[in-house]
Design an enzyme around this catalytic site. Structure first.
Site, PDB file in Angstrom:
ATOM      1  N   ASP A 198       0.674  -1.295  -0.084  1.00  0.00           N
ATOM      2  CA  ASP A 198      -0.100   0.186   0.031  1.00  0.00           C
ATOM      3  C   ASP A 198       0.613   1.313   0.152  1.00  0.00           C
ATOM      4  O   ASP A 198       0.516   2.407  -0.683  1.00  0.00           O
ATOM      5  CB  ASP A 198      -0.891  -0.128   1.227  1.00  0.00           C
ATOM      6  CG  ASP A 198      -2.260  -0.878   1.044  1.00  0.00           C
ATOM      7  OD1 ASP A 198      -2.127  -1.656   0.283  1.00  0.00           O
ATOM      8  OD2 ASP A 198      -3.137  -0.672   1.658  1.00  0.00           O
TER       9      ASP A 198
ATOM     10  N   CYS B 205       0.813  -8.220   5.166  1.00  0.00           N
ATOM     11  CA  CYS B 205       0.701  -6.673   4.835  1.00  0.00           C
ATOM     12  C   CYS B 205      -0.728  -6.479   4.644  1.00  0.00           C
ATOM     13  O   CYS B 205      -1.382  -7.320   3.762  1.00  0.00           O
ATOM     14  CB  CYS B 205       1.489  -6.100   4.049  1.00  0.00           C
ATOM     15  SG  CYS B 205       3.307  -5.863   4.921  1.00  0.00           S
ATOM     16  N   ASP B 206      -1.334  -5.517   4.980  1.00  0.00           N
ATOM     17  CA  ASP B 206      -2.652  -4.977   4.235  1.00  0.00           C
ATOM     18  C   ASP B 206      -3.600  -5.869   4.049  1.00  0.00           C
ATOM     19  O   ASP B 206      -4.282  -6.508   4.753  1.00  0.00           O
ATOM     20  CB  ASP B 206      -2.233  -3.777   3.430  1.00  0.00           C
ATOM     21  CG  ASP B 206      -1.383  -2.515   3.926  1.00  0.00           C
ATOM     22  OD1 ASP B 206      -0.183  -2.672   3.849  1.00  0.00           O
ATOM     23  OD2 ASP B 206      -2.126  -1.785   4.579  1.00  0.00           O
ATOM     24  N   LYS B 207      -3.958  -6.003   2.526  1.00  0.00           N
ATOM     25  CA  LYS B 207      -5.110  -6.607   2.240  1.00  0.00           C
ATOM     26  C   LYS B 207      -4.858  -8.196   2.129  1.00  0.00           C
ATOM     27  O   LYS B 207      -5.667  -8.992   2.137  1.00  0.00           O
ATOM     28  CB  LYS B 207      -5.565  -6.393   0.786  1.00  0.00           C
ATOM     29  CG  LYS B 207      -5.689  -4.866   0.510  1.00  0.00           C
ATOM     30  CD  LYS B 207      -6.574  -4.121   1.867  1.00  0.00           C
ATOM     31  CE  LYS B 207      -6.179  -2.732   2.108  1.00  0.00           C
ATOM     32  NZ  LYS B 207      -4.965  -2.202   2.354  1.00  0.00           N
TER      33      LYS B 207
ATOM     34  N   CYS C 251       5.197  -2.101   8.386  1.00  0.00           N
ATOM     35  CA  CYS C 251       5.841  -1.081   8.923  1.00  0.00           C
ATOM     36  C   CYS C 251       5.386  -0.832  10.220  1.00  0.00           C
ATOM     37  O   CYS C 251       4.039  -1.255  10.808  1.00  0.00           O
ATOM     38  CB  CYS C 251       5.085   0.082   7.917  1.00  0.00           C
ATOM     39  SG  CYS C 251       5.697   0.141   6.172  1.00  0.00           S
TER      40      CYS C 251
ATOM     41  N   GLU D 177      -6.938   4.335  -0.317  1.00  0.00           N
ATOM     42  CA  GLU D 177      -6.517   5.106   0.947  1.00  0.00           C
ATOM     43  C   GLU D 177      -6.031   6.663   0.531  1.00  0.00           C
ATOM     44  O   GLU D 177      -5.249   6.993  -0.275  1.00  0.00           O
ATOM     45  CB  GLU D 177      -5.414   4.167   1.479  1.00  0.00           C
ATOM     46  CG  GLU D 177      -5.675   2.993   1.904  1.00  0.00           C
ATOM     47  CD  GLU D 177      -4.775   2.183   2.970  1.00  0.00           C
ATOM     48  OE1 GLU D 177      -5.324   1.292   3.460  1.00  0.00           O
ATOM     49  OE2 GLU D 177      -3.399   2.701   2.725  1.00  0.00           O
TER      50      GLU D 177
ATOM     51  N   SER E 297      -5.339   4.978   5.259  1.00  0.00           N
ATOM     52  CA  SER E 297      -4.365   4.098   5.814  1.00  0.00           C
ATOM     53  C   SER E 297      -4.214   4.375   7.253  1.00  0.00           C
ATOM     54  O   SER E 297      -4.753   5.339   8.068  1.00  0.00           O
ATOM     55  CB  SER E 297      -2.807   4.541   5.427  1.00  0.00           C
ATOM     56  OG  SER E 297      -1.779   4.013   6.064  1.00  0.00           O
TER      57      SER E 297
END
Length: 553
Positions: A78, A119-121, A191, A442, A468
């Site tokens: 992202d 991560c993320d999705k 992150c 985002e 985000s």
């Protein structure tokens, strides 16, 4: 064994021949076949090291009596997709990941699955797949990145995004900017702050699909490799007992996860993903229920970008299990829920400890008596909107100001960098929802630029897109219905007064009903041009954000 479908009987001679082409022996083929879903790639810092964890899982599966076979899953970074057309594909990838895992696990009938996301999705996409397939499954993520100390203070990715705004108004020298660019992301891992990736990894542990420590053990820590080995061992026990994801993900365990979400002050994206996860499990999760849990749950933790601490600090203070222990003491946890340890939440808590009381605060010293997220309602958000309340400055919890209207994120960012946004304004970014974007981008670039310029103390931003987990300030997203579906956000005009009252859960356009109806008669929603391919298909079948932006039949 499900894998018997492809390996037993006379008609499966060709199948066994193909498996032997992989180097498998008759002994290995006779064991349960365990799929290992490895989302390693060379693009995402949170995923570059996942081959190490995959090997650890495979070794443990073999030692415990299974035969592991790994296959890949895609992933979008992202951060790298932020601020340009690439971000339209990030949320879309969640559905693609779920679909691709389903395709692999149905085409090659594995007996159980170990998921290795970070991560993320990728995390929610894999959880959705696990619930859809409902075969024994366990998750072990890649773990969070360490913060950097290259400027004498903790740095995370959010510092790099906010540096853009600081540099644009002359608050930062070129040397300082370079130090932040070079140092904000010091190595592998998701992150370092409580952004979406770490939020969802913590939710995986809180809901019971990941082992204790899954949400917080740093990527570079040897405990992460040992955790992967324990996951490889544990999947064989879950298989032997036929414990499936829908045995673990229940209404009670989802409420546990939401309570932990509120106590941690997680990313607003957790609302989107948990609603979609509940949908995949055949369960209902309403936004009203989320607000109800938020009202009962104190925010005990405040990590970057809302505070100075990072995931590594939370890990040393007791991790997700420490937070659950605090909440259990308040009667906010269902301790009887089954978890991937094969034991209940309450049994897991017997080994939980809370260390640093400043990182995981006692309820009497909570950052807030209620949770870190809030759902807002009003004529601008009939079906709800989401704000990361724990990252909003106190003076911005209630705000009224004139609308500054933009039809895209890029328009807003350009206006910000030209110095056209004034203190007191309410930025409106529309046609960025699931259907209107398409893809529900985002908005970290404008929110970080606002923060870097110091305008987060006086300017609010509302959107039918999303934010985000690294965003902070009065950033209100997921406005439903979105502009592309006829939502009122599409009728807002320059200088209209907008009221935001987060404690009262209100989001209102202060325009009388007659004027709104007059505007509606003359209005045609904007439809952004998209080429053929995934975005066009996605736009045609995606649901509203309040329903998790899931794909409709």
């Amino acid at each position: 064994m499900r894998s018997s479908l492809m390996k037993e009987g006379l008609t499966r001679v060709p199948h066994r021949s193909l498996l032997k082409a992989l180097g498998l022996t008759d002994l290995e083929m006779g064991k349960p076949i365990i799929g290992v879903v490895n989302s390693k790639n060379d693009v995402i810092p949170g995923h570059v090291h996942l081959d190490t964890l995959t090997q650890a899982v495979k070794l443990a599966v073999s030692a415990a009596g299974g035969t592991p076979l790994a296959f890949p899953a895609i992933g979008v970074c992202d951060g790298l997709a932020m601020g340009h057309e690439g971000m339209r594909y990030s949320l879309v990838s969640r559905e693609h990941i779920a679909d691709s895992v389903e395709i692999m696990a149905m085409s090659h009938p594995f007996d159980a699955l170990v998921f290795i996301p970070n991560c993320d999705k990728i995390v929610p996409g894999m959880i959705m797949a696990a619930l859809r397939l409902n075969i024994p499954s366990i998750f072990v993520s890649g773990g969070p990145m360490m913060p950097s100390f290259s400027t004498g203070r903790k740095l995370t990715l959010s510092n790099a995004f906010e540096a853009v705004g600081q540099a644009s108004v002359g608050k930062m020298s070129e040397r300082e900017l370079r130090l932040i660019e070079d140092g904000s992301c010091p190595g592998c891992g998701s992150c370092a702050g409580m952004f979406t990736a770490n939020s969802m990894n913590c939710m995986t542990e809180a809901v019971g699909l990941g082992l204790p420590g899954n949400g917080t053990i740093p990527a570079v820590d040897a405990r992460r490799v040992r955790l992967a080995k324990r996951a490889g061992t544990m999947i064989m026990e879950l298989y032997g007992r036929n414990v499936r994801p829908r045995d673990i993900v229940t209404p009670e365990s989802l409420r546990n996860a939401l309570s932990v979400d509120m106590a941690l002050g997680c990313s607003s994206n957790t609302v989107l993903h948990l609603v979609a996860i509940a949908h995949e499990a055949g369960l209902e999760m309403s936004l009203e229920e989320i607000n109800d849990i938020s009202r009962k749950t104190p925010q005990l933790v405040k990590l970057s970008p809302a505070g100075p601490d990072c995931l590594s600090d939370l890990d040393m203070a007791g991790g997700v299990q420490g937070v659950i222990k605090r909440l259990d003491g308040l009667g906010l946890i269902s301790p009887g829920c089954l978890t991937a340890t094969g034991r209940t939440v309450g049994e897991n808590l017997e080994e939980a400890e809370v260390g640093d009381g400043e990182v995981i605060r006692e309820p009497g010293k909570a950052y807030s008596p209620d949770g870190g997220l809030a759902i807002l309602w009003g004529n601008l958000a009939i079906d709800g909107a989401v704000v990361k309340k724990g990252a909003v400055l106190p003076d911005m919890l209630v705000h009224q100001g004139p609308a500054r209207v933009f039809e895209s994120e890029e328009e807003c960012t350009e206006s910000l960098l030209r110095g056209e946004i004034r203190p007191g304004d309410v930025i409106v970014i529309r046609y960025e929802g699931p259907r209107g974007g398409p893809g529900m981008r985002e908005m970290l670039t404008p929110t970080a630029t606002l923060a870097g310029m110091g305008l987060d103390a006086s300017v609010a931003l509302i959107t039918d897109g999303r934010f985000s987990g690294a965003s902070r300030g009065a950033s209100i997203g997921h406005i439903s219905p979105e502009a592309a579906s006829g939502g009122l956000i599409g009728l807002v005009r320059e200088d209209d007064q907008i009221l935001i009252d987060i404690p009262a859960c209100k989001l209102e356009l202060l325009v009388d009903d007659q004027e709104i109806e007059r505007r509606r008669r003359d209005h045609r929603p904007l439809e952004k041009a998209v080429g053929s391919g995934v975005l066009r298909r996605y736009r045609n079948i995606v649901s509203s954000a309040n329903r998790g932006a899931v794909l409709e039949d």
